[in-house]
Write a protein that holds these residues in place. Sequence first.
Motif, mmCIF file in Angstrom:
data_model
loop_
_atom_site.group_PDB
_atom_site.id
_atom_site.type_symbol
_atom_site.label_atom_id
_atom_site.label_comp_id
_atom_site.label_asym_id
_atom_site.label_seq_id
_atom_site.Cartn_x
_atom_site.Cartn_y
_atom_site.Cartn_z
ATOM 1 N N ALA A 65 -9.069 -25.727 27.789
ATOM 2 C CA ALA A 65 -9.426 -25.586 26.373
ATOM 3 C C ALA A 65 -8.240 -25.073 25.556
ATOM 4 O O ALA A 65 -8.047 -25.475 24.404
ATOM 5 C CB ALA A 65 -10.616 -24.641 26.230
ATOM 6 N N THR A 66 -7.425 -24.207 26.157
ATOM 7 C CA THR A 66 -6.241 -23.698 25.462
ATOM 8 C C THR A 66 -5.228 -24.815 25.233
ATOM 9 O O THR A 66 -4.643 -24.928 24.150
ATOM 10 C CB THR A 66 -5.594 -22.568 26.285
ATOM 11 O OG1 THR A 66 -6.566 -21.547 26.544
ATOM 12 C CG2 THR A 66 -4.420 -21.961 25.536
ATOM 13 N N ARG A 67 -5.008 -25.646 26.245
ATOM 14 C CA ARG A 67 -4.083 -26.772 26.092
ATOM 15 C C ARG A 67 -4.552 -27.733 25.008
ATOM 16 O O ARG A 67 -3.742 -28.272 24.249
ATOM 17 C CB ARG A 67 -3.930 -27.511 27.421
ATOM 18 C CG ARG A 67 -3.258 -26.702 28.523
ATOM 19 C CD ARG A 67 -2.989 -27.570 29.734
ATOM 20 N NE ARG A 67 -2.519 -26.792 30.863
ATOM 21 C CZ ARG A 67 -3.292 -26.365 31.847
ATOM 22 N NH1 ARG A 67 -4.593 -26.659 31.837
ATOM 23 N NH2 ARG A 67 -2.806 -25.648 32.835
ATOM 24 N N LYS A 68 -5.850 -27.927 24.927
ATOM 25 C CA LYS A 68 -6.404 -28.816 23.896
ATOM 26 C C LYS A 68 -6.144 -28.260 22.506
ATOM 27 O O LYS A 68 -5.804 -29.004 21.574
ATOM 28 C CB LYS A 68 -7.901 -28.998 24.135
ATOM 29 C CG LYS A 68 -8.547 -30.008 23.211
ATOM 30 C CD LYS A 68 -10.014 -30.209 23.563
ATOM 31 C CE LYS A 68 -10.656 -31.224 22.617
ATOM 32 N NZ LYS A 68 -12.100 -31.425 22.937
ATOM 33 N N LYS A 69 -6.279 -26.950 22.356
ATOM 34 C CA LYS A 69 -6.000 -26.334 21.058
ATOM 35 C C LYS A 69 -4.522 -26.439 20.698
ATOM 36 O O LYS A 69 -4.168 -26.645 19.534
ATOM 37 C CB LYS A 69 -6.440 -24.862 21.074
ATOM 38 C CG LYS A 69 -7.928 -24.669 20.868
ATOM 39 C CD LYS A 69 -8.261 -23.204 20.717
ATOM 40 C CE LYS A 69 -9.698 -23.051 20.265
ATOM 41 N NZ LYS A 69 -9.938 -23.578 18.901
ATOM 42 N N LEU A 70 -3.662 -26.319 21.698
ATOM 43 C CA LEU A 70 -2.224 -26.413 21.429
ATOM 44 C C LEU A 70 -1.800 -27.835 21.089
ATOM 45 O O LEU A 70 -0.769 -28.027 20.443
ATOM 46 C CB LEU A 70 -1.433 -25.903 22.639
ATOM 47 C CG LEU A 70 -1.522 -24.391 22.891
ATOM 48 C CD1 LEU A 70 -0.775 -24.024 24.167
ATOM 49 C CD2 LEU A 70 -0.964 -23.601 21.713
ATOM 50 N N LEU A 71 -2.564 -28.819 21.527
ATOM 51 C CA LEU A 71 -2.275 -30.193 21.113
ATOM 52 C C LEU A 71 -2.497 -30.361 19.608
ATOM 53 O O LEU A 71 -1.751 -31.064 18.929
ATOM 54 C CB LEU A 71 -3.156 -31.178 21.886
ATOM 55 C CG LEU A 71 -2.814 -31.392 23.362
ATOM 56 C CD1 LEU A 71 -3.831 -32.325 24.004
ATOM 57 C CD2 LEU A 71 -1.407 -31.963 23.520
ATOM 58 N N ASP A 72 -3.549 -29.706 19.089
ATOM 59 C CA ASP A 72 -3.834 -29.776 17.658
ATOM 60 C C ASP A 72 -2.903 -28.877 16.856
ATOM 61 O O ASP A 72 -2.607 -29.184 15.696
ATOM 62 C CB ASP A 72 -5.290 -29.372 17.393
ATOM 63 C CG ASP A 72 -6.276 -30.298 18.081
ATOM 64 O OD1 ASP A 72 -5.931 -31.479 18.268
ATOM 65 O OD2 ASP A 72 -7.375 -29.835 18.440
ATOM 66 N N ASN A 73 -2.459 -27.781 17.456
ATOM 67 C CA ASN A 73 -1.587 -26.837 16.759
ATOM 68 C C ASN A 73 -0.494 -26.371 17.721
ATOM 69 O O ASN A 73 -0.576 -25.281 18.287
ATOM 70 C CB ASN A 73 -2.409 -25.649 16.241
ATOM 71 C CG ASN A 73 -1.603 -24.753 15.314
ATOM 72 O OD1 ASN A 73 -0.422 -24.991 15.051
ATOM 73 N ND2 ASN A 73 -2.237 -23.700 14.808
ATOM 74 N N PRO A 74 0.541 -27.176 17.931
ATOM 75 C CA PRO A 74 1.564 -26.850 18.937
ATOM 76 C C PRO A 74 2.391 -25.617 18.608
ATOM 77 O O PRO A 74 3.033 -25.055 19.497
ATOM 78 C CB PRO A 74 2.442 -28.110 18.975
ATOM 79 C CG PRO A 74 2.210 -28.770 17.657
ATOM 80 C CD PRO A 74 0.803 -28.470 17.276
ATOM 81 N N ASN A 75 2.390 -25.167 17.368
ATOM 82 C CA ASN A 75 3.178 -23.996 16.978
ATOM 83 C C ASN A 75 2.405 -22.691 17.114
ATOM 84 O O ASN A 75 2.933 -21.626 16.785
ATOM 85 C CB ASN A 75 3.659 -24.156 15.535
ATOM 86 C CG ASN A 75 4.631 -25.310 15.374
ATOM 87 O OD1 ASN A 75 5.447 -25.576 16.259
ATOM 88 N ND2 ASN A 75 4.539 -26.028 14.255
ATOM 89 N N ALA A 76 1.168 -22.757 17.557
ATOM 90 C CA ALA A 76 0.368 -21.543 17.704
ATOM 91 C C ALA A 76 0.916 -20.683 18.842
ATOM 92 O O ALA A 76 1.396 -21.186 19.859
ATOM 93 C CB ALA A 76 -1.085 -21.902 17.969
#
Length: 247
Positions: A65-76
């Motif tokens: 789930a964390t990787r999925k969020k980083l796909l949408d917001n890679p600078n997070a």
Amino acid sequence: MKVVASTKLNRAMRAMNESKAFGETSNKVYEEAETKVPQEAKTLIVVASSDKGLCGGIHSALSKATRKKLLDNPNADLVILGEKCKAQLQREKSQNIVLSFGNVGKDIPTFTEAQTVADQIFQLPKQYDNIEVLFNTYLSPVSYDQKTIQTYSVDSFSESANFSAFEIDDEELPNLREFALANAIYWALAEGHACEQSARRNAMDNASKNAGEMIQKFQILFNRTRQAVITGELVEIITGAAASEES
């Protein structure tokens, strides 16, 4: 281990219900104010994992789930609580990790631990418009899912559509934000701990069933082999006796 996990699950469920009441009440302020994340916001994701294993794929699901969020917001940026998700994420997302905590999940989480984590987050040099707490949420004794709680910056909250409905002094807004983040982390850790104990109990139950099936299969194999050996010995004895009579 299944019995131990079942005992711990009852305590973890009580702690989860208590923390959830605090977290939901704290988040209701932002919901009533209709607070929104500004465009191009600086985002921090707090991943509520633990140090313990033997609980199925609960940590892997959180890392996914964390990787999925980083796909949408890679600078997070990432703050990881627990060594399990840290070990899974630092291989490919180490550049996003700004802070991590160990010795998580050994016992039922407390608000003091959550407050300590929140203090360390606010001491980071970068200021974040949006802090998302990602954790495993308890659905049933055999299922769980990933959930996100959002906490907002002082500016985002003060610019909310219904902010005027709250009689809050400006100097109290930073304290409210820190309290809201501590509540969110406490909720995430407590509910994640309950999910972990439930998953561990299920994993140990499945392990016991698999071990029982394996024992049964080997018992059948042992009996068949024993019968084959006995049959072979009887054939040799009968053959030898018949040869002796003929001679």
